[in-house]
Structure formats: C-alpha cells, structure tokens
Motif scaffolding. Structure first.
Motif: not given
Length: 75
Positions: A31-58
């Motif tokens: 998701p970090t790479v997709s957001l930095s290149y403007g590709l379709p990915g998780p919606t921006g904002g806190w929801s994307a950060l929350g989803i990324t955090t859950i994956w990393i913690l898992g």
C-alpha cells in the motif's frame, strides 16, 4: 528421534516466518508503494494507515510465534 523433532520444528518455524514476511510485504510495503505512485490501492487517510498497521502487527505476531516455536528445540 529428537533430530526429527528439531527438523520438523525448524520447518514449521520457517513456514510461519515466510507467512509473516508475506504479510509484511503485502500489507505494509504494497500500500505504501501504491499510494506513492498514485496507483489504485487502499483509500487514503487514516483507514489506509490503520489497515497497514494491522497487517504489520499481524506479521510481527506470526514472526514472534515462529521464534517461540524454536525455543522448543531439543538438545
């Protein structure tokens, strides 16, 4: 017999560690790479950060499980 046990334990720990790495790459780096290149990915904002955090913690939790499993190796 402990040699067989140790090898099975190491193989299981390797499997768990590979799953953890895949979770980290899929949910953390992807998701970090997709957001930095403007590709379709998780919606921006806190929801994307929350989803990324859950994956990393898992992934971190599964990696820790693999480390705990290795403590069961027999001498």
């Amino acid at each position: 017999m402990s040699l067989v046990h140790n090898e099975r334990t190491k193989l299981t720990a390797t499997l768990l560690n590979n799953v953890a790495a895949a979770m980290f790459i899929t949910g953390g780096i992807g998701p970090t790479v997709s957001l930095s290149y403007g590709l379709p990915g998780p919606t921006g904002g806190w929801s994307a950060l929350g989803i990324t955090t859950i994956w990393i913690l898992g992934g971190s939790a599964i990696h820790y499980m693999a480390r705990l499993l290795l403590k069961g190796l027999k001498p």
